[in-house]
Design an enzyme around this catalytic site. Structure first.
Site, PDB file in Angstrom:
ATOM      1  N   ARG A   1     -33.270  73.746  22.908  1.00  0.00           N
ATOM      2  CA  ARG A   1     -34.097  73.135  23.725  1.00  0.00           C
ATOM      3  C   ARG A   1     -34.916  74.221  24.412  1.00  0.00           C
ATOM      4  NH1 ARG A   1     -32.379  68.894  28.540  1.00  0.00           N
ATOM      5  NH2 ARG A   1     -32.354  67.593  26.606  1.00  0.00           N
TER       6      ARG A   1
ATOM      7  N   HIS B   1     -38.893  64.868  22.005  1.00  0.00           N
ATOM      8  CA  HIS B   1     -37.704  64.559  22.534  1.00  0.00           C
ATOM      9  C   HIS B   1     -37.035  63.700  21.223  1.00  0.00           C
ATOM     10  CE1 HIS B   1     -33.996  65.003  24.349  1.00  0.00           C
ATOM     11  NE2 HIS B   1     -33.977  64.528  25.405  1.00  0.00           N
TER      12      HIS B   1
ATOM     13  N   GLN C   1     -33.578  62.100  21.093  1.00  0.00           N
ATOM     14  CA  GLN C   1     -33.417  60.857  22.042  1.00  0.00           C
ATOM     15  C   GLN C   1     -34.169  59.550  21.650  1.00  0.00           C
ATOM     16  OE1 GLN C   1     -32.413  61.071  25.700  1.00  0.00           O
ATOM     17  NE2 GLN C   1     -32.326  58.873  25.410  1.00  0.00           N
TER      18      GLN C   1
ATOM     19  N   ASP D   1     -39.349  57.101  32.460  1.00  0.00           N
ATOM     20  CA  ASP D   1     -38.707  58.426  32.396  1.00  0.00           C
ATOM     21  C   ASP D   1     -39.424  59.085  33.795  1.00  0.00           C
ATOM     22  OD1 ASP D   1     -37.682  61.017  31.879  1.00  0.00           O
ATOM     23  OD2 ASP D   1     -39.136  61.289  30.329  1.00  0.00           O
TER      24      ASP D   1
ATOM     25  N   CYS E   1     -34.207  57.728  29.737  1.00  0.00           N
ATOM     26  CA  CYS E   1     -33.088  58.767  29.001  1.00  0.00           C
ATOM     27  C   CYS E   1     -32.453  59.363  29.837  1.00  0.00           C
ATOM     28  CB  CYS E   1     -34.229  59.605  28.349  1.00  0.00           C
ATOM     29  SG  CYS E   1     -35.453  60.627  29.151  1.00  0.00           S
TER      30      CYS E   1
ATOM     31  N   ARG F   1     -26.402  58.125  21.695  1.00  0.00           N
ATOM     32  CA  ARG F   1     -26.859  59.507  21.296  1.00  0.00           C
ATOM     33  C   ARG F   1     -25.933  60.161  20.319  1.00  0.00           C
ATOM     34  NH1 ARG F   1     -30.409  63.032  25.263  1.00  0.00           N
ATOM     35  NH2 ARG F   1     -30.444  64.074  23.368  1.00  0.00           N
TER      36      ARG F   1
HETATM   37  N1   CP Z   1     -31.947  62.490  28.149  1.00  0.00           N
HETATM   38  C1   CP Z   1     -31.793  63.760  27.967  1.00  0.00           C
HETATM   39  O1   CP Z   1     -32.089  64.532  27.065  1.00  0.00           O
HETATM   40  O2   CP Z   1     -30.803  64.346  29.228  1.00  0.00           O
HETATM   41  P1   CP Z   1     -30.359  65.746  29.407  1.00  0.00           P
HETATM   42  O3   CP Z   1     -31.599  66.627  29.867  1.00  0.00           O
HETATM   43  O4   CP Z   1     -29.201  65.851  30.514  1.00  0.00           O
HETATM   44  O5   CP Z   1     -29.904  66.342  28.064  1.00  0.00           O
HETATM   45  N1  NVA Z   2     -39.441  64.286  30.229  1.00  0.00           N
HETATM   46  C1  NVA Z   2     -38.130  64.766  30.551  1.00  0.00           C
HETATM   47  C2  NVA Z   2     -36.978  64.262  29.860  1.00  0.00           C
HETATM   48  C3  NVA Z   2     -35.546  64.856  30.262  1.00  0.00           C
HETATM   49  C4  NVA Z   2     -34.500  64.577  29.393  1.00  0.00           C
HETATM   50  C5  NVA Z   2     -38.169  65.998  30.758  1.00  0.00           C
HETATM   51  O1  NVA Z   2     -38.922  66.810  29.809  1.00  0.00           O
HETATM   52  O2  NVA Z   2     -37.885  66.900  31.603  1.00  0.00           O
END
Ligand code: CP
Ligand code: NVA
Length: 309
Positions: free
Chosen positions: A108, A135, A138, A227, A267, A293
């Site tokens: 990540r 993502h 997800q 989101d 999410c 997930r």
């Molecule tokens: N939805 C999601 O990816 O959550 P986190 O940022 O907690 O991993």
């Molecule tokens: N769009 C959000 C998703 C978090 C899981 C971000 O990138 O922060």
């Protein structure tokens, strides 16, 4: 060995295979707890390394369960604990070490380029755990949740996104092309998907429908997604952005414009973009969404290791 970086680069038939495998595996586990291991233990003897350059609750925990249910081992590291993160080792050397000790790497990061650079230097598969542009774990998992609840292929459903054009929406747009479903997007004019995204959709002979009026976007929807307005990688004026989105909050009055049996997905983590009563209401399926997930990510890993049935 295959990477799982961006849904737009993965053939639709492979994505469908992942979803079918996840369904079979999930069905087989009905009587098992989260930590029970699948009988076939397809990842036995494999070490998967998860690395996070930014926060995560769901992704790290759900992948921990995915890997352990497959009989594999996992270790989660924060980037700043590595020589690479401190700038004291090159990405190429780090990639070589990851490939020496591990069998899979997941990242990540705030840099799409870093994922690409790792993919060129690793000798093991890489999975994108969230980047500025995508993502994928997800959203593929969300397709699974939608089909599980609606009991029909997503291609027969109207999907609506209300909110920012971010990584999650980018992946949703990619899946709308792959699985050919109708996608309405409701957002302010200045926050529309960029031209190159639209061009890619057109090149693939598909279309996304963009509305300034959230009510129009939601009309007839089977699924409404939202989101956070401000994502982790956003370097914007946060107060301004939140103000720009003030008419795009998902509340019960907006939900009334969708189909009666429409579901709400998010999410997480959430902000002010959805009202408490919608988020915790009957139409919201966010907890089932989060749990799924675990199941879909198992099949993503098996896809990477060439072990899908
Ligand atoms: N939805 C999601 O990816 O959550 P986190 O940022 O907690 O991993
Ligand atoms: N769009 C959000 C998703 C978090 C899981 C971000 O990138 O922060």
């Amino acid at each position: 060995m295959k990477n799982f970086i961006n849904l737009k680069d993965i053939p639709a038939k492979d994505l469908r295979k992942i979803l079918n495998d996840a369904k079979r595996r999930k069905n087989k586990r009905k009587k098992l707890s989260n930590v029970d291991v699948d009988k076939d233990q397809p990842l036995k003897g494999k070490l998967i390394i998860q690395m996070y350059e930014k926060q995560s609750s769901r992704t790290r925990l759900s992948f921990h369960l995915s890997i352990s249910q497959l009989g594999g081992s996992s270790i989660t590291i924060k980037a700043n604990e590595l020589h690479l993160g401190k700038g004291a080792e090159s990405l190429a050397d780090t990639a070589k070490i990851l490939s020496t000790y591990g069998d899979g790497f997941m990242l990540r990061t705030d840099s799409d380029k870093k994922i690409e650079d790792f993919s060129k230097n690793l000798e093991i598969p890489i999975v994108n755990l969230l980047s500025p542009s995508s993502h994928p774990c997800q959203v593929l998992s969300d397709v699974f949740t939608i089909e599980e609840i609606k009991k029909k292929p997503i291609s027969n459903l109207n999907i609506c996104w209300i909110g920012d054009c971010n990584n999650v929406l980018n992946s949703l747009i990619a899946t709308s092309v792959k699985f050919k479903f109708n996608l309405n997007i409701g957002c302010p004019k200045n926050y529309r998907p960029p031209k190159f995204v639209n061009d890619w959709v057109k090149k693939n002979k598909r279309k996304i429908n963009i509305f300034n009026d959230p009510k129009k976007a939601v009309k007839n929807a089977d699924v409404i997604f939202s989101d956070k307005v401000v994502s982790l990688n956003d370097k914007v004026n946060k107060a301004k952005k939140i103000k720009d989105f003030k008419n795009y909050r998902i509340n019960s009055s907006l939900m009334k414009n969708a189909k009666k049996d429409a579901i709400f997905l998010h999410c997480l983590p959430r902000g002010n973009e959805v009202s408490e009563n919608v988020f915790l209401g009957k139409q919201s399926k966010v907890w089932q969404q989060a749990l799924n997930r675990v199941h879909v990510q198992k099949s993503i890993l098996l896809y990477c290791f060439g072990r899908l049935r």
